[in-house]
Write a protein that holds these residues in place. Structure first.
Motif, PDB file in Angstrom:
ATOM      1  N   PHE A 343       0.856  -1.188   0.000  1.00  0.00           N
ATOM      2  CA  PHE A 343       0.000   0.000   0.000  1.00  0.00           C
ATOM      3  C   PHE A 343       0.893   1.239   0.000  1.00  0.00           C
ATOM      4  N   THR A 344       0.557   2.178  -0.868  1.00  0.00           N
ATOM      5  CA  THR A 344       1.352   3.394  -1.030  1.00  0.00           C
ATOM      6  C   THR A 344       0.593   4.590  -0.470  1.00  0.00           C
ATOM      7  N   LEU A 345       1.249   5.348   0.387  1.00  0.00           N
ATOM      8  CA  LEU A 345       0.685   6.574   0.949  1.00  0.00           C
ATOM      9  C   LEU A 345       0.961   7.703  -0.035  1.00  0.00           C
ATOM     10  N   GLN A 346      -0.109   8.406  -0.451  1.00  0.00           N
ATOM     11  CA  GLN A 346       0.020   9.364  -1.547  1.00  0.00           C
ATOM     12  C   GLN A 346      -0.769  10.630  -1.271  1.00  0.00           C
ATOM     13  N   GLN A 347      -0.367  11.689  -1.965  1.00  0.00           N
ATOM     14  CA  GLN A 347      -1.223  12.862  -2.036  1.00  0.00           C
ATOM     15  C   GLN A 347      -2.257  12.630  -3.128  1.00  0.00           C
ATOM     16  N   ALA A 348      -3.393  13.274  -3.029  1.00  0.00           N
ATOM     17  CA  ALA A 348      -4.499  12.988  -3.940  1.00  0.00           C
ATOM     18  C   ALA A 348      -5.335  14.233  -4.157  1.00  0.00           C
ATOM     19  N   TRP A 380      -5.405  13.345   0.536  1.00  0.00           N
ATOM     20  CA  TRP A 380      -4.551  12.177   0.705  1.00  0.00           C
ATOM     21  C   TRP A 380      -5.240  10.905   0.226  1.00  0.00           C
ATOM     22  N   ALA A 381      -4.427   9.884  -0.048  1.00  0.00           N
ATOM     23  CA  ALA A 381      -4.965   8.604  -0.505  1.00  0.00           C
ATOM     24  C   ALA A 381      -4.037   7.477  -0.089  1.00  0.00           C
ATOM     25  N   ILE A 382      -4.572   6.268  -0.094  1.00  0.00           N
ATOM     26  CA  ILE A 382      -3.800   5.040   0.080  1.00  0.00           C
ATOM     27  C   ILE A 382      -3.967   4.232  -1.197  1.00  0.00           C
ATOM     28  N   SER A 383      -2.873   4.088  -1.947  1.00  0.00           N
ATOM     29  CA  SER A 383      -2.913   3.360  -3.227  1.00  0.00           C
ATOM     30  C   SER A 383      -4.064   3.850  -4.111  1.00  0.00           C
ATOM     31  N   GLN A 384      -4.146   5.170  -4.233  1.00  0.00           N
ATOM     32  CA  GLN A 384      -5.119   5.848  -5.106  1.00  0.00           C
ATOM     33  C   GLN A 384      -6.558   5.647  -4.659  1.00  0.00           C
ATOM     34  N   GLU A 385      -6.758   5.264  -3.421  1.00  0.00           N
ATOM     35  CA  GLU A 385      -8.103   5.175  -2.844  1.00  0.00           C
ATOM     36  C   GLU A 385      -8.167   6.124  -1.654  1.00  0.00           C
ATOM     37  N   SER A 386      -9.192   6.971  -1.615  1.00  0.00           N
ATOM     38  CA  SER A 386      -9.347   7.918  -0.511  1.00  0.00           C
ATOM     39  C   SER A 386     -10.633   7.640   0.256  1.00  0.00           C
ATOM     40  N   TRP A 387     -10.559   7.840   1.549  1.00  0.00           N
ATOM     41  CA  TRP A 387     -11.766   7.771   2.374  1.00  0.00           C
ATOM     42  C   TRP A 387     -12.671   8.937   1.975  1.00  0.00           C
ATOM     43  N   PRO A 388     -13.991   8.731   1.958  1.00  0.00           N
ATOM     44  CA  PRO A 388     -14.892   9.799   1.516  1.00  0.00           C
ATOM     45  C   PRO A 388     -14.743  11.091   2.312  1.00  0.00           C
ATOM     46  N   ILE A 412       4.350  -0.947   3.428  1.00  0.00           N
ATOM     47  CA  ILE A 412       3.816   0.415   3.419  1.00  0.00           C
ATOM     48  C   ILE A 412       4.867   1.332   2.803  1.00  0.00           C
ATOM     49  N   LYS A 413       4.534   1.925   1.673  1.00  0.00           N
ATOM     50  CA  LYS A 413       5.452   2.838   0.987  1.00  0.00           C
ATOM     51  C   LYS A 413       4.953   4.266   1.166  1.00  0.00           C
ATOM     52  N   ASN A 414       5.840   5.122   1.629  1.00  0.00           N
ATOM     53  CA  ASN A 414       5.494   6.533   1.776  1.00  0.00           C
ATOM     54  C   ASN A 414       5.996   7.285   0.546  1.00  0.00           C
ATOM     55  N   GLY A 415       5.067   7.621  -0.347  1.00  0.00           N
ATOM     56  CA  GLY A 415       5.419   8.347  -1.551  1.00  0.00           C
ATOM     57  C   GLY A 415       5.251   9.844  -1.420  1.00  0.00           C
ATOM     58  N   THR A 416       5.198  10.357  -0.179  1.00  0.00           N
ATOM     59  CA  THR A 416       4.985  11.786   0.047  1.00  0.00           C
ATOM     60  C   THR A 416       6.228  12.414   0.688  1.00  0.00           C
ATOM     61  N   ARG A 417       6.180  13.724   0.858  1.00  0.00           N
ATOM     62  CA  ARG A 417       7.290  14.468   1.478  1.00  0.00           C
ATOM     63  C   ARG A 417       7.138  14.597   2.989  1.00  0.00           C
ATOM     64  N   TYR A 418       6.126  13.909   3.563  1.00  0.00           N
ATOM     65  CA  TYR A 418       5.817  14.089   4.975  1.00  0.00           C
ATOM     66  C   TYR A 418       5.743  12.730   5.678  1.00  0.00           C
ATOM     67  N   PRO A 419       6.075  12.699   6.978  1.00  0.00           N
ATOM     68  CA  PRO A 419       5.964  11.439   7.721  1.00  0.00           C
ATOM     69  C   PRO A 419       4.508  11.097   8.004  1.00  0.00           C
ATOM     70  N   HIS A 420       4.227   9.791   8.113  1.00  0.00           N
ATOM     71  CA  HIS A 420       2.875   9.326   8.412  1.00  0.00           C
ATOM     72  C   HIS A 420       2.934   8.196   9.432  1.00  0.00           C
ATOM     73  N   PRO A 421       2.356   8.402  10.632  1.00  0.00           N
ATOM     74  CA  PRO A 421       2.222   7.305  11.594  1.00  0.00           C
ATOM     75  C   PRO A 421       1.004   6.461  11.209  1.00  0.00           C
ATOM     76  N   VAL A 422       1.233   5.236  10.752  1.00  0.00           N
ATOM     77  CA  VAL A 422       0.156   4.410  10.209  1.00  0.00           C
ATOM     78  C   VAL A 422      -0.316   3.419  11.270  1.00  0.00           C
ATOM     79  N   HIS A 423      -1.620   3.416  11.506  1.00  0.00           N
ATOM     80  CA  HIS A 423      -2.239   2.612  12.560  1.00  0.00           C
ATOM     81  C   HIS A 423      -3.188   1.584  11.950  1.00  0.00           C
TER      82      HIS A 423
END
Length: 487
Positions: A343-348, A380-388, A412-423
């Motif tokens: 799963f890739t963390l992305q801007q969206a 933001w999105a996770i693998s090109q899917e965003s929560w509504p 978990i791949k962070n494709g952004t310029r910012y850190p993300h604590p993933v839960h």
């Protein structure tokens, strides 16, 4: 309208019928709280209510701030014993809907506190009963899972400590809750979220506190062994925790024991953690009269939030050897047979909220997320899917479908310029690898993934619908959340 007890959703009812046999733990009713069989009867009942109170966050001579708290106690502390099951009767005395999520606790899915997915929002004046088993010792916390930026931003969080009789004996213990506040000079709140923050690293608060005050002056016997539990209860800030003036070791992450690591053996001598993460430290106090400082070293302006002063004692100075905590009995993933997902963390943009939906026969296909529980804009999105977000309130399809009891390895791949604590809810996962090489192998419920970093986790899937999200609250509410369905 007041509702007594946990209402089992039709989704959970259908899944239970399909996946649980006659030996299931829960015998649910659609008209009353879920029933627990005698082997899992609650050992005690705890009343828990969300409401408002005044707190002088800016100083005793400055205007008070109206905060949210449980039972009129900032960062309310509840202690349980390993193996206990507690029935929490939650009453919502706020003017808006809320829920309770017991963060990091492995529990039946219906008590996970996620609106629509596991339970309805508890409306003002409403009640919900949670049955929570505490099988894992350690440092945990609880908070709402609806309008988190607003409610947690105003202080609605509590501390959950699960004690283990197998623990080594420490001479003293201190619990430190770190949180920033978005305050104006008159004690009122600034906007909890701003577009420039929500779309980047997050909106920071300028008023920093530990246990609701700027700094703490604490005491402990000279040459003694002190257990310090530190919780990052902030909505946004990533912190670098370090200790000056004493030997110290990291002995637990997110409540789970790991072989002690001296802090000076960690990169830069600090432990970096994001919102929702916790650490336990063993600190050996110096000689009488000397002090120990604990601080956040991430910024140039170091925030020393606690000072421990050594008081005279009959303890002699001796070589430091960190006390190891007993390991929790956690499901161990089989890495050789684990199914792999990435799963890739992305801007969206808003286009990431796709129109694809659940199959028409899915019990959640027509369910609408409560309007209070969605953000206004998608960043933001996770693998090109965003929560509504906004007016798109249909429950999206799961990011993955899994099978109960099977092992999974998730990259978990962070494709952004910012850190993300993933839960990941409902699980304690093994952190098994990081591309930066900075993370030791350990169990956790939240892992900080740095910009351009890849982190591998593994776990044994537990039955239910479990959300997977960034715990920078604005990121979560702006799209960086999805869910796994485990049947």
């Amino acid at each position: 309208m007041t509702k007594s007890g946990a209402m089992l959703s039709r989704r959970a009812f259908l899944l239970a019928g399909a996946t649980l046999g006659t030996g299931s733990v829960l015998a649910p009713s659609q008209t009353s709280e879920a029933r627990v069989l005698p082997s899992a009867v609650a050992s005690r009942t705890v009343a828990l209510s969300a409401g408002e109170m005044d707190l002088h966050l800016l100083g005793p001579d400055k205007p008070a701030t109206r905060i949210f708290a449980y039972d009129g106690e900032p960062f309310r502390l509840i202690r349980a014993k390993r193996g206990e099951q507690i029935e929490f009767t939650f009453d919502n005395h706020l003017s808006e809907g809320s829920t309770v999520h017991f963060h990091g606790i492995r529990m039946p899915n219906e008590y996970d506190g996620v609106p629509t997915l596991t339970q309805p929002v508890v409306q003002p004046g409403g009640r919900f009963v949670y049955r929570i088993p505490f099988n894992d010792p350690g440092t945990f916390f609880f908070h709402p899972h609806c309008d988190e930026t607003g409610q947690v931003g105003r202080g609605l969080a509590g501390v959950m400590i699960v004690d283990d009789p197998r623990d080594p004996k420490f001479d003293a213990e201190h619990i430190l809750c770190l949180k920033d506040w978005r305050l104006a000079e008159d004690g009122t709140y600034l906007a909890m979220s701003e577009p420039d923050g929500a779309s980047k690293a997050g909106t920071y608060g300028a008023t920093r506190t530990v246990n609701g005050v700027p700094t703490l002056d604490l005491k402990a016997p000279a040459n003694s062994d002190v257990r310090v539990r530190i919780l990052n209860l902030d909505s946004t800030r990533v912190m670098d925790i370090g200790v000056e003036g004493a030997d110290a070791a990291l002995i637990a992450i997110d409540g789970h024991a790991l072989p002690p690591i001296p802090l000076d053996k960690l990169p830069d001598g600090i432990w970096r953690f994001g919102p929702a993460q916790r650490i336990d430290l063993h600190i050996r106090m110096p000689e009488a009269g000397k002090s120990v400082q604990i601080g956040d070293y991430r910024a140039a302006d170091i925030y020393h939030f606690a000072t421990l002063t050594a008081e005279p004692s009959d303890k002699r100075k001796r070589p430091f050897r960190a006390l190891a905590l007993p390991a929790a009995k956690l499901p161990q993933p089989d890495l050789k047979r684990a199914e792999q997902s990435t799963f890739t963390l992305q801007q969206a943009t808003d286009a990431a909220v796709k129109e694809t939906g659940l199959p028409p026969d899915d019990p959640l296909a027509k369910a609408l997320i409560d309007s209070l529980c969605v953000g206004s804009t998608t960043y933001w999105a996770i693998s090109q899917e965003s929560w509504p977000t906004g007016d798109k309130r249909n429950v999206p399809p799961p990011l993955a479908r899994m099978v109960e009891g099977k092992s999974y390895r998730v990259t978990i791949k962070n494709g952004t310029r910012y850190p993300h604590p993933v839960h990941l809810h409902g699980h304690a996962f093994a952190v098994i690898d990081s591309s930066s090489g900075r993370l030791p192998k350990h169990f956790a419920d939240t892992v900080l993934v740095q910009p351009d970093e890849t982190v591998d986790i593994a776990f044994v899937a537990a039955s239910g619908d479990w959300v997977f999200h960034c715990h920078i609250l604005e990121h979560m509410e702006a799209g960086m959340m999805g869910w796994f369905r485990v049947v």
